[in-house]
Design a protein around this motif. Structure first.
Motif, PDB file in Angstrom:
ATOM      1  N   LEU A   1      -1.505   8.052   0.390  1.00 23.79           N
ATOM      2  CA  LEU A   1      -1.324   9.462   0.063  1.00 23.79           C
ATOM      3  C   LEU A   1      -2.288  10.280   0.906  1.00 23.79           C
ATOM      4  CD1 LEU A   1      -1.274   9.025  -3.833  1.00 23.79           C
ATOM      5  CD2 LEU A   1       0.650   8.862  -2.238  1.00 23.79           C
TER       6      LEU A   1
ATOM      7  N   ARG B   1       3.085  10.953   2.751  1.00 18.57           N
ATOM      8  CA  ARG B   1       3.073   9.720   1.952  1.00 18.57           C
ATOM      9  C   ARG B   1       3.758   8.632   2.765  1.00 18.57           C
ATOM     10  NH1 ARG B   1       7.097   7.405  -1.065  1.00 18.57           N
ATOM     11  NH2 ARG B   1       6.513   6.092  -2.838  1.00 18.57           N
ATOM     12  N   SER B   2       3.164   7.427   2.756  1.00 18.01           N
ATOM     13  CA  SER B   2       3.773   6.316   3.487  1.00 18.01           C
ATOM     14  C   SER B   2       3.514   5.007   2.753  1.00 18.01           C
ATOM     15  CB  SER B   2       3.229   6.236   4.916  1.00 18.01           C
ATOM     16  OG  SER B   2       1.819   6.079   4.909  1.00 18.01           O
ATOM     17  N   ILE B   3       4.294   3.998   3.072  1.00 17.81           N
ATOM     18  CA  ILE B   3       4.177   2.687   2.432  1.00 17.81           C
ATOM     19  C   ILE B   3       4.014   1.625   3.518  1.00 17.81           C
ATOM     20  CG2 ILE B   3       5.377   0.953   1.037  1.00 17.81           C
ATOM     21  CD1 ILE B   3       6.731   3.243  -0.438  1.00 17.81           C
TER      22      ILE B   3
ATOM     23  N   LYS C   1      -0.085  -3.994  -5.926  1.00 16.31           N
ATOM     24  CA  LYS C   1       0.092  -2.642  -5.378  1.00 16.31           C
ATOM     25  C   LYS C   1      -1.274  -1.992  -5.164  1.00 16.31           C
ATOM     26  CE  LYS C   1       4.673  -2.534  -6.179  1.00 16.31           C
ATOM     27  NZ  LYS C   1       4.824  -3.855  -6.817  1.00 16.31           N
TER      28      LYS C   1
ATOM     29  N   ASP D   1       0.827  -1.207   0.000  1.00 14.70           N
ATOM     30  CA  ASP D   1       0.000   0.000   0.000  1.00 14.70           C
ATOM     31  C   ASP D   1       0.861   1.258   0.000  1.00 14.70           C
ATOM     32  OD1 ASP D   1      -2.192  -1.633   0.164  1.00 14.70           O
ATOM     33  OD2 ASP D   1      -2.631  -1.197   2.274  1.00 14.70           O
ATOM     34  N   THR D   2       0.566   2.165  -0.919  1.00 19.16           N
ATOM     35  CA  THR D   2       1.129   3.508  -0.875  1.00 19.16           C
ATOM     36  C   THR D   2       0.003   4.444  -0.449  1.00 19.16           C
ATOM     37  OG1 THR D   2       2.730   3.030  -2.611  1.00 19.16           O
ATOM     38  CG2 THR D   2       2.246   5.345  -2.175  1.00 19.16           C
TER      39      THR D   2
ATOM     40  N   TYR E   1      -2.896   2.002  -4.186  1.00 18.32           N
ATOM     41  CA  TYR E   1      -2.641   3.425  -3.980  1.00 18.32           C
ATOM     42  C   TYR E   1      -3.866   4.017  -3.290  1.00 18.32           C
ATOM     43  CZ  TYR E   1       1.078   2.273  -7.181  1.00 18.32           C
ATOM     44  OH  TYR E   1       2.167   1.670  -7.751  1.00 18.32           O
TER      45      TYR E   1
END
Length: 303
Positions: free
Chosen positions: A16, A33-35, A94, A13-14, A96
């Motif tokens: 925003l 922003r984090s991952i 992925k 997960d990115t 977003y």
């Protein structure tokens, strides 16, 4: 200890962080922003494991750094990952996530290796499915694989829970008839039935339509309001949510599913109690940013 098998997705997960969701054609700045690890399947498997169940995961990842990160996460949570396999062609999935200041989100998905799960992968995991108390699946992996898994489950009297997310129309009748419990949110319920879910009357109408499709138990989650249930005998009710300040709703529904499965008795006589416990777990999840890191452990879910 309950034995739960989850068939589903693995995503990185990115996240925003934004003030609000952008309008068409609008350019906006992000606050942060984090991952983190995510994917509905992985989230639900981790939730079930943290709820105290012996949990096996059937999934597919890419041959990349993201896969290594996720596998370490699964090991830390004690998941059985014998049936998490590698696809040499597709990368790890992925997601977003656009997260606004009120904790609401919109999510874009790249399926990647999740879309490479096959019926052979399911057949290879047949023993794990047949020995389980409950099998959970969602729509971030191909429907033929889900159908095959549910067939094996029903042949062995294993409870099946379908979380029909992301929303999908025209779900095969064969799969619905193999489903014991379906757990959509309002959007997903509307996609399945064509009925817009806005109040109790429309919930009942949508549930009745899903019963007609062959499903015994319908659960509709409605975010901060709680969760609705309807049984095939036309008894129904509502389990209120726990009131908290939501920071991020990501993985709240997945926490609900994993915790619900971990609590349900085989004869389902504790459905309402299991839903209440799952609601409590979800209320903890929404108070922290991120997906898997926000899923609570059993000892944190207290009344």
């Amino acid at each position: 200890m309950k034995k739960i098998v989850v068939l589903g997705s693995i995503n990185i997960d990115t996240i925003l962080n934004i003030e609000r969701l952008p309008l068409p054609g609008e350019t906006m700045a992000m606050h942060d922003r984090s991952i983190a690890g995510g994917g509905k399947g992985a989230n639900q498997a981790i939730a079930a494991a943290r709820a105290g169940s012996e949990t096996s995961f059937i999934a597919k990842i890419g041959k990349d750094h993201a896969a290594d990160f996720m596998m370490d996460t699964f090991k830390n949570d004690g998941l059985n990952i014998d049936h998490v396999t590698i696809d040499d062609k597709a990368g790890t999935g992925k997601a977003y996530i656009l997260l606004d200041e009120h904790g609401q989100n919109s999510i874009l998905i790249y399926g990647g290796a999740n879309q490479a799960v096959t019926t052979k992968d399911i057949d290879d995991a047949a023993n794990a499915i047949s020995e389980a108390d409950c099998l959970i699946a969602q729509f971030e992996v191909p429907i033929p694989a889900i159908t095959e898994a549910f067939k094996i489950a029903k042949e062995n009297n294993v409870l099946t829970i379908l979380n029909p997310a992301p929303a999908k129309q025209d779900i095969p009748a064969e799969l619905l008839k193999l489903t014991d419990i379906i757990a959509p949110n309002e959007t997903e319920a509307e996609a399945i039935t064509g009925i817009k879910v806005v109040d109790e009357a429309s919930m009942i109408a949508a549930a009745d339509k899903m019963h007609e499709m062959g499903i015994e138990i319908v659960l509709i989650t409605v975010g901060s309001k709680g969760s609705f249930y309807s049984l095939e005998d036309h008894s129904y009710g509502f389990v209120d949510a726990f009131k908290v300040k939501a920071v991020d709703t990501t993985a709240a529904g997945d926490t609900f599913i994993g915790y619900l499965a971990s609590q349900l008795n085989k004869d389902l006589d504790n459905l309402v109690g299991a839903m209440r416990f799952a609601n409590k777990a979800s209320s903890i999840t929404v108070q922290e940013k991120g997906a898997q890191n926000s899923i609570p452990y059993h000892n944190q879910v207290e009344f």
